[in-house]
Design an enzyme around this catalytic site. Structure first.
Site, PDB file in Angstrom:
ATOM      1  N   ARG A  20     -14.067  -2.354   3.906  1.00 20.82           N
ATOM      2  CA  ARG A  20     -13.054  -2.697   2.909  1.00 20.82           C
ATOM      3  C   ARG A  20     -12.296  -1.450   2.466  1.00 20.82           C
ATOM      4  O   ARG A  20     -12.621  -0.346   2.884  1.00 20.82           O
ATOM      5  CB  ARG A  20     -13.716  -3.397   1.719  1.00 20.82           C
ATOM      6  N   TYR A  93     -16.908  19.510  12.797  1.00 28.51           N
ATOM      7  CA  TYR A  93     -16.609  19.147  14.191  1.00 28.51           C
ATOM      8  C   TYR A  93     -15.500  18.101  14.158  1.00 28.51           C
ATOM      9  O   TYR A  93     -15.369  17.355  13.192  1.00 28.51           O
ATOM     10  CB  TYR A  93     -17.854  18.678  14.942  1.00 28.51           C
ATOM     11  N   ASP A  99     -14.622  10.379   5.465  1.00 27.02           N
ATOM     12  CA  ASP A  99     -15.367   9.873   4.295  1.00 27.02           C
ATOM     13  C   ASP A  99     -16.602  10.739   4.026  1.00 27.02           C
ATOM     14  O   ASP A  99     -16.938  11.044   2.885  1.00 27.02           O
ATOM     15  CB  ASP A  99     -15.747   8.390   4.457  1.00 27.02           C
TER      16      ASP A  99
END
Ligand SMILES: Nc1ncnc2c1ncn2[C@@H]1O[C@H](COP(=O)(O)OP(=O)(O)OP(=O)(O)O)[C@@H](O)[C@H]1O
Ligand SMILES: CC(C)(CO)[C@@H](O)C(=O)NCCC(=O)O
Ligand SMILES: [K+]
Length: 254
Positions: A20, A93, A99
């Site tokens: 979501r 990386y 997030d």
């Protein structure tokens, strides 16, 4: 390019997650409100969301781990994309999820480094950064909800089970509880192991948890391993704290 060191007066942060959309409304550096909405089926302009700009012309800062959802915002005016390249942490990386980067940056900025962030979202992730703001690394496994739906969807007879309100019996005598037991005891034992290994290397590290399943997960951890649970700080807004730091220090043409 120069780095601004201030926030817009009013702005929106949007974290596009796998399940979501997560929204944060800010006044300067203050996070005023957060809420969730569904993924979009079409672009916000096609959906008639021009009001987002006309009525309240606020800058929108977007971070995404879902490329198709990000695409829908391409032509949205006043939207700026938050990317991994701008993230002020070392040792990243190229395919690290933004997030995870934002959560560990935000929690670390707020509570201190070293920081280990557990994100109990669609995927369950651990992300660890040392005192020099270098990414040490982490781990990714299917989240709590995904594990429950996976066993139900990929077997003939196993039912979809809701998260139990409290830690189930380990040795279960019915199918639903046996599924819950298997998934939950394995996840919390795994987390205990990861946390112990992290703390052995970085004994003074802070540990925090975020993500949609953090409350049931902490309930289970508290029942079984209270001493481990006691180390974990609740930081539902960690990703938005990270966004806020990046928005403050964003580059503007000089
Ligand atoms: N209304 C909801 N919609 C979807 N998931 C929800 C809802 N309410 C609670 N959850 C729980 O939140 C979990 C997903 O967490 P979250 O919303 O943090 O993930 P996400 O949007 O996929 O983000 P990420 O991609 O970072 O994991 C699901 O496993 C589910 O159990
Ligand atoms: C692991 C997820 C799905 C968690 O939301 C996201 O951070 C992601 O897509 N990461 C990319 C792979 C990585 O972080 O190594
Ligand atoms: K995938």
């Amino acid at each position: 390019m120069m780095k601004l060191r201030s926030h817009p007066r009013n702005w929106l942060g949007l974290m596009i997650g796998n399940s979501r959309l997560h929204w944060g409304k800010f006044q300067g550096e203050t996070l005023v409100e957060t809420w969730e909405t569904q993924h979009l089926n079409q672009s916000p302009l096609e959906m008639g969301w021009s009001w987002l700009n006309q009525i309240s012309p606020v800058p929108l800062f977007i971070a995404s781990v879902v490329p198709e959802q990000m695409q829908l915002w391409q032509n949205y005016p006043k939207a700026e994309i938050i990317t991994l390249e701008q993230l002020p942490l070392g040792g990243l990386y190229p395919t690290l999820g933004i997030d995870r980067g934002l959560a560990v940056l935000g929690a670390g900025n707020q509570l201190g480094f070293p920081m280990l962030v557990i994100d109990a979202g669609t995927a369950l992730t651990l992300t660890g950064v040392n005192q020099n703001r270098q990414l040490i690394g982490g781990a990714i496994l299917p989240g709590l909800g995904l594990q429950f739906s996976c066993v139900a969807n990929r077997t003939a007879t196993l039912p979809q089970v809701a998260f139990p309100e409290s830690l189930p019996q380990r040795w279960s005598l019915n199918t639903s509880e046996a599924i819950a037991s298997g998934i939950i005891y394995s996840i919390i034992a795994g987390l205990r192991e990861f946390i112990a290994a992290w703390c052995q290397e970085l004994p003074h590290s802070k540990i925090s948890i975020t993500g949609g399943d953090r409350i049931p997960l902490m309930t289970y951890l508290n029942s079984q391993y209270p001493e481990i649970a006691g180390l974990i700080l609740d930081t539902p807004e960690a990703i938005f704290w990270g966004m806020s730091a990046m928005v403050r220090d964003r580059n503007v043409p000089s």
